[in-house]
Design an enzyme around this catalytic site. Structure first.
Site, mmCIF file in Angstrom:
data_model
loop_
_atom_site.group_PDB
_atom_site.id
_atom_site.type_symbol
_atom_site.label_atom_id
_atom_site.label_comp_id
_atom_site.label_asym_id
_atom_site.label_seq_id
_atom_site.Cartn_x
_atom_site.Cartn_y
_atom_site.Cartn_z
ATOM 1 N N HIS A 44 15.042 29.489 26.245
ATOM 2 C CA HIS A 44 16.304 30.187 26.058
ATOM 3 C C HIS A 44 17.484 29.255 26.317
ATOM 4 O O HIS A 44 18.508 29.319 25.640
ATOM 5 C CB HIS A 44 16.351 31.402 26.980
ATOM 6 C CG HIS A 44 17.401 32.360 26.571
ATOM 7 N ND1 HIS A 44 17.252 33.185 25.486
ATOM 8 C CD2 HIS A 44 18.642 32.564 27.027
ATOM 9 C CE1 HIS A 44 18.351 33.874 25.322
ATOM 10 N NE2 HIS A 44 19.224 33.521 26.248
ATOM 11 N N ARG A 73 13.946 36.285 6.192
ATOM 12 C CA ARG A 73 12.532 36.344 6.525
ATOM 13 C C ARG A 73 12.161 37.808 6.688
ATOM 14 O O ARG A 73 12.820 38.525 7.455
ATOM 15 C CB ARG A 73 12.254 35.613 7.838
ATOM 16 C CG ARG A 73 10.782 35.804 8.203
ATOM 17 C CD ARG A 73 10.391 35.192 9.475
ATOM 18 N NE ARG A 73 11.051 35.753 10.628
ATOM 19 C CZ ARG A 73 11.106 35.101 11.785
ATOM 20 N NH1 ARG A 73 10.597 33.898 11.900
ATOM 21 N NH2 ARG A 73 11.695 35.659 12.815
ATOM 22 N N GLU A 131 3.913 27.959 9.112
ATOM 23 C CA GLU A 131 3.885 28.019 10.583
ATOM 24 C C GLU A 131 2.468 27.893 11.099
ATOM 25 O O GLU A 131 2.231 27.881 12.300
ATOM 26 C CB GLU A 131 4.432 29.372 11.062
ATOM 27 C CG GLU A 131 5.806 29.698 10.538
ATOM 28 C CD GLU A 131 6.324 31.011 11.076
ATOM 29 O OE1 GLU A 131 7.026 30.976 12.097
ATOM 30 O OE2 GLU A 131 6.038 32.074 10.486
ATOM 31 N N ASP A 145 6.458 27.864 15.682
ATOM 32 C CA ASP A 145 5.089 28.376 15.640
ATOM 33 C C ASP A 145 4.114 27.311 15.169
ATOM 34 O O ASP A 145 2.975 27.269 15.622
ATOM 35 C CB ASP A 145 5.005 29.616 14.747
ATOM 36 C CG ASP A 145 5.368 30.875 15.519
ATOM 37 O OD1 ASP A 145 4.801 31.068 16.608
ATOM 38 O OD2 ASP A 145 6.227 31.641 15.052
ATOM 39 N N CYS A 178 13.148 25.396 9.366
ATOM 40 C CA CYS A 178 14.041 26.356 10.020
ATOM 41 C C CYS A 178 13.670 26.572 11.485
ATOM 42 O O CYS A 178 14.190 27.472 12.123
ATOM 43 C CB CYS A 178 14.057 27.684 9.276
ATOM 44 S SG CYS A 178 12.459 28.500 9.259
HETATM 45 C C1 PEP Z 1 9.391 29.180 13.872
HETATM 46 O O1 PEP Z 1 8.328 29.656 14.250
HETATM 47 O O2 PEP Z 1 9.653 27.962 13.868
HETATM 48 C C2 PEP Z 1 10.460 30.059 13.384
HETATM 49 C C3 PEP Z 1 11.549 29.564 12.848
HETATM 50 O O3 PEP Z 1 10.310 31.407 13.573
HETATM 51 P P1 PEP Z 1 10.472 32.140 14.989
HETATM 52 O O4 PEP Z 1 11.024 31.163 15.958
HETATM 53 O O5 PEP Z 1 11.352 33.309 14.729
HETATM 54 O O6 PEP Z 1 9.040 32.531 15.258
HETATM 55 MG MG MG Z 2 7.805 31.699 13.781
#
Ligand code: PEP
Ligand code: MG
Length: 564
Positions: A190, A329, A418, A442, A489
């Protein structure tokens, strides 16, 4: 407080340099030992100490109230009155007279009051939390330990904490925080996310940080992860020069992202809802590369209606100039984002269970409604609307998703990469998708079999890991071969040095916290596409994440000059 080392080392997760005094985030204040004061202690001295601590807390509350004004002032003035309550003072006097040390007397006096209030009906019981806070503040002063919660020394400071929770950061005055240093946490913590969204330097996983005393001067380098303690005048001067350089450079950072030789790299924002859109526009985002739509679904017993969703999507689309790209997404439920109406209860391993696209395939009407809402919002606005599915493992899943999306007037349907399987077979996945976007958060979790929520495993979450970069390279290569866009992303995209590496690996767009866009744009403009490929090769060939980072930092151009 223990003595301190001249330099501490952690993981830099938000670039830039900060110079300033430390203010420690206070933890729980320990209960002072019960029993009588040791021989030689003087009740008169203890009473005087208690009184002066109570008065200091009251004055501090009044000063903070006066500085903020309005309702806050009223609340804090009322709290100051509680601290000055004559009954409380009498009780403290009795207790010190009976031989308690000041901290213990104050603790017991507040506790007596709190027990009375707790039994005096609902309204009064609500004041118990206030009393606990006042007790902690006063006792903290007497024991010489940090006051609990986010500090407010009244001047700009470097916030040092064990770790930061969302509740702590909600009350943070962002204009006062020069930088963050936390003892725990990793690149997706965080603290890292908050620091990047504010655009201030941050170092996490920094052992020994909470041993620093309040007001110790430090230099925090959010690029290298170095925290210099009690720096020399020359070091301070050099750091101030870097801060000024970064400020000046960021002021001149505008326009679409591109390498020095003009290869475009779209710089997009990650957003979590319509409220984030104006900030993204102000930060110069060319559009949105990841609109996390879960906010509409969380804390609900039923999914939101099509209309409710359409409204939220339209609000985001119309916040950006006509033609701006917005990648939504679709619902990513499960594991770290569980939903009562969708996810299975009691899965032994939710991160490896029915999550992301898998979860909505079991409830296709939820996805159909969402796609319909997106299609309607797209038709009503001028945004360039793309959709992508989370947690896709195979080409078959990508094909299924695209077929659902194409029932709506949605231009492009792609998937997130991911899961390592999707990266390894990126070419086959891209044959069934209009684009891919790599979610490095992920992807790191699944590549290293290391839970992204476990702070102790955060080194595996470092996106500089060469194994992770190999998977990105695989996707980049597939993008080059098929001529389709490959975005990133995850948090990785907002690290300016790593952004160069990602571009060198074939990534065509980068989506990040808005606060990171200016730094990424500036550094990218200093490097040609060929430079990026060269830096990428250095990173991939490195033995580990630290070496990859160090080599690229050493070889990149303009890092010091831009104050990164
Ligand atoms: C990721 O997993 O990198 C991603 C962008 O999605 P989130 O962080 O929302 O799982
Ligand atoms: Mg993710």
């Amino acid at each position: 407080m223990t003595s301190m080392a001249p330099a501490l080392k952690g993981v830099g997760v938000s670039p830039g340099v900060a110079v300033g005094p430390v203010a420690l985030m206070g933890g729980e204040v320990p209960e002072p030992a019960a029993g009588q004061a040791p021989p030689g202690s003087d009740p008169v001295v203890e009473l005087a100490a208690s009184r002066s601590a109570l008065e200091a807390v009251a004055v501090e509350l009044e000063q903070r109230g006066a500085a903020v004004g309005g309702d806050v002032r009223e609340v804090l003035d009322a709290q100051a009155m509680m601290v000055r309550d004559p009954g409380l003072a009498d009780l403290v006097e009795t207790l010190t007279g009976q031989g308690r040390l000041a901290a213990r007397a104050v603790w017991e006096a507040f506790t007596t009051y709190r027990d009375v209030l707790a039994g005096a009906g609902e309204y009064m019981a609500a004041r118990v939390a206030d009393l606990d806070d006042l007790r902690a503040r006063t006792v903290a002063r007497l024991l010489g330990v940090p006051v609990p919660g986010v500090p407010d020394p009244g001047y700009p400071y470097v916030l040092v904490a064990r770790d930061l929770a969302p509740a702590d950061t909600a009350v943070l005055d962002a204009t006062k925080v020069l930088g963050f240093v936390t003892e725990e946490g990793g690149p997706t913590s965080h603290t890292a996310i908050l620091a990047k969204s504010l655009g201030v330097p941050a170092v996490v996983g920094c052992a020994g940080a909470t041993d620093l005393a309040d007001d110790t001067r430090v230099i925090v380098d959010g690029g290298t992860g170095d925290v210099r303690v009690d720096p020399t005048e020359e070091e301070i001067e050099a750091a101030h020069a870097k801060v000024a350089a970064r400020k000046a450079a960021r002021g001149h950072s505008t326009g679409p992202g591109a390498t020095k030789d003009g290869q475009p790299v779209s710089l997009l924002a990650n957003i979590g809802g319509p409220a984030d859109a104006p900030g993204a526009v102000a930060a110069g985002a060319e559009g949105v590369g990841l609109f996390r739509t879960e906010f509409l679904f969380l804390d609900r017993v039923d999914p939101p209606t099509v209309d409710e969703q359409r409204e939220a999507y339209e609000a985001v689309f119309s916040a950006f100039p006509d033609g701006a790209k917005v990648v939504l997404r679709t619902l990513d439920a499960g594991a770290d984002k569980p939903l009562a109406f969708l996810n299975l209860a009691g899965e032994p391993n939710p991160a490896l269970g029915q999550r992301g696209l898998r979860a909505v395939r079991r409830a296709p009407e939820v996805l159909a409604d969402q796609l319909e809402a997106i299609g309607r919002a797209a038709a009503a606005t001028r945004a360039d609307v793309w959709v992508m599915a989370p947690m896709v493992a195979t080409a078959e899943e990508a094909a299924w998703f695209r077929a659902q999306a194409k029932r709506q007037p949605i231009d492009k349907a792609g998937v997130m990469i991911e899961i390592p399987a999707a990266a390894l077979r990126a070419r086959a996945v891209l044959a069934e998708a209009d684009f891919v976007s790599i979610g490095t958060n992920d992807l790191a979790q699944y590549t290293f079999a290391a839970d992204r929520l476990v702070s102790e495993l955060s080194s595996f979450q470092d996106p500089w890991q060469p194994a992770l970069l190999d998977l990105v390279a695989r996707a980049g290569q597939a993008g080059r071969e098929t001529g389709k866009p490959v975005g990133v992303c995850g948090e990785a995209a907002g690290d300016p040095l790593l952004a160069l590496v990602l571009v060198g690996l074939g990534v065509t767009s980068l989506s990040m916290a808005p606060g990171s866009i200016a730094d990424v744009r500036l550094l990218l403009a200093r490097h040609t596409a060929e430079d990026c490929r060269r830096l990428a090769a250095m990173a991939v060939e490195a033995p580990d994440a630290d070496a990859a980072k160090e080599r690229v930092r050493g070889a990149a151009t303009g890092v010091d000059e831009l104050g990164l």
